[in-house]
Design an enzyme around this catalytic site. Sequence first.
Site, PDB file in Angstrom:
ATOM      1  CB  THR C  15      17.269  11.230  24.422  1.00 45.60           C
ATOM      2  OG1 THR C  15      18.133  11.989  23.583  1.00 45.60           O
ATOM      3  CG2 THR C  15      15.836  11.613  24.140  1.00 45.60           C
ATOM      4  CB  SER C  57      25.682   9.867  24.669  1.00 49.65           C
ATOM      5  OG  SER C  57      25.217  10.055  23.363  1.00 49.65           O
TER       6      SER C  57
END
Lengths: 168, 168, 168, 168
Positions: C15, C57
């Site tokens: 992010t 991720s």
Amino acid sequence: MSDNGRIRVFATGGTFDKEYNALTGQLFFQHTHLADMLRLGRCHLDLVVESLMMVDSLEMSDRDRELIAERCQVATENRIVITHGTDTMEQTAAVLGARLTSKTIVLTGAMVPYTFGSSDGLFNLGTALAFAQTLQAGVYVAMNGRCFHWDEVRKNRELGIFESLRKS
Amino acid sequence: MSDNGRIRVFATGGTFDKEYNALTGQLFFQHTHLADMLRLGRCHLDLVVESLMMVDSLEMSDRDRELIAERCQVATENRIVITHGTDTMEQTAAVLGARLTSKTIVLTGAMVPYTFGSSDGLFNLGTALAFAQTLQAGVYVAMNGRCFHWDEVRKNRELGIFESLRKS
Amino acid sequence: MSDNGRIRVFATGGTFDKEYNALTGQLFFQHTHLADMLRLGRCHLDLVVESLMMVDSLEMSDRDRELIAERCQVATENRIVITHGTDTMEQTAAVLGARLTSKTIVLTGAMVPYTFGSSDGLFNLGTALAFAQTLQAGVYVAMNGRCFHWDEVRKNRELGIFESLRKS
Amino acid sequence: MSDNGRIRVFATGGTFDKEYNALTGQLFFQHTHLADMLRLGRCHLDLVVESLMMVDSLEMSDRDRELIAERCQVATENRIVITHGTDTMEQTAAVLGARLTSKTIVLTGAMVPYTFGSSDGLFNLGTALAFAQTLQAGVYVAMNGRCFHWDEVRKNRELGIFESLRKS
């Protein structure tokens, strides 16, 4: 330049009002940021802001457009700004343009959410409010600093800008 | 609504373009941020931006105002936006108003520097560019979402807003 | 407190480094913003920044984690910071923790993209660089102002915070 | 790494907490932004924030420094962060360093006000809170990503960075 009459601002959602959900990583709607934006712009126009819906304009239904048109018709104001997603702004403008001929209605939106800091929303809102004060009755789209009549505008999706369908 | 003619934008400084000097803790001028602001606003108008000076409008001299008037007169564009400090915006507007009658000239500025994140500058620039496209010849001040004719405006320093001198 | 040795910073995405694509309305990776963030933080540490991959991720593979571990092992620096998506930060920390015992390695990330203005990324990066300078060898996760050893941390997905698995 | 004990944060003002007064064009203090910054950083440390004064550190008096020292001494916490103007941070650190030897005290600040968007404050606050958790008792200055012992630091006013007085 302005008749100093009140302007009604309808929020309908669109990128303009999207927010980032830190838990899901998704964009979502919470409520309109118009009040924050008008405060930031130190706007002192006589305005009334009303949120009609908070939808991505790709998911705006015919019924939603019907509602917007009705609310424009029954509004006591002759000057109206509508914040709207950019993807179908021209469709909503066409629905309104075919029906509302005695009011000045300006649709605007943003390519980047207001809450992301790097948004074109505040600039666009400024242009829309100014165009709404000065243009004669008609339905318009205000984007990229320009103002287009509803029947001559399209979004160029490759470039992310609005352009005129008229021969220049 | 617009003659699609080119708009000339003159930067003169003012709060609009002030920056924070991290070494001295003072505000100062470096260069105009108009190009950054137009990029952020995704503006696609036919514009030419020119920086005439970078001054606090409290320090703007008669000679500076003379220069601005001359540059407006010799400009080939009929539509001009001027970014200017708010403290003497009405004086410059009066100098221009008394002399330039065949062009649409809109002065605007900001109460908070653009680089500070919470500025009204982007909103004001949007309104000014829209008013410049739509108003007839004359000299105007665009602030707080509103547009005032040069001979009817004053800055209310207590409230930090521009208001009309006309009886409402 | 610090050995004043150089710190290596590996960017892997997450992010932290996501951006908004104005054309598609989607989040995407372009390149790491670590250099911008370090400039904003006026950081004067002896650092070397290296981008290993730019992935969400949730999509990080075993092979990606293998690569990260290898790069930590062969790095000449004893102090390493890794920027990483929060969703699987604990898994990568576990892979590194089981293998690297002689270096101080701190993973960090963000719940909101740096480019969105309202990000926790700059704060987290500050904590991670400080923890990397002061903690003894081991693999750690730095989030929410806290630092957790790799074998005692989990992300609470409902609250969006990292918490200790240890009885407190 | 941390004793998980509560950290006390004292705000004293400095560039960190300065704001822009749109009416006067001057910088001024209103209240500390620490709560906003900790929320933005999604900080979940056990903290208590207390504002002792809101002053430019060039105007901090001996009596102010006396007050800060007293409040550090009587605090029940062993780990303390102090936000402070950068111009005299080293003087206050020296006053504290000569007197407080059993607590970990970290002074930090910012070169650009937090409210200006482009501030190093959030990064510095992150480093200070991390250093406060991990360093042994002593008085430190955390700036530029680094941490300096109180008797070895000076602000380089030409470069706007903090540097060590020790031979490197």
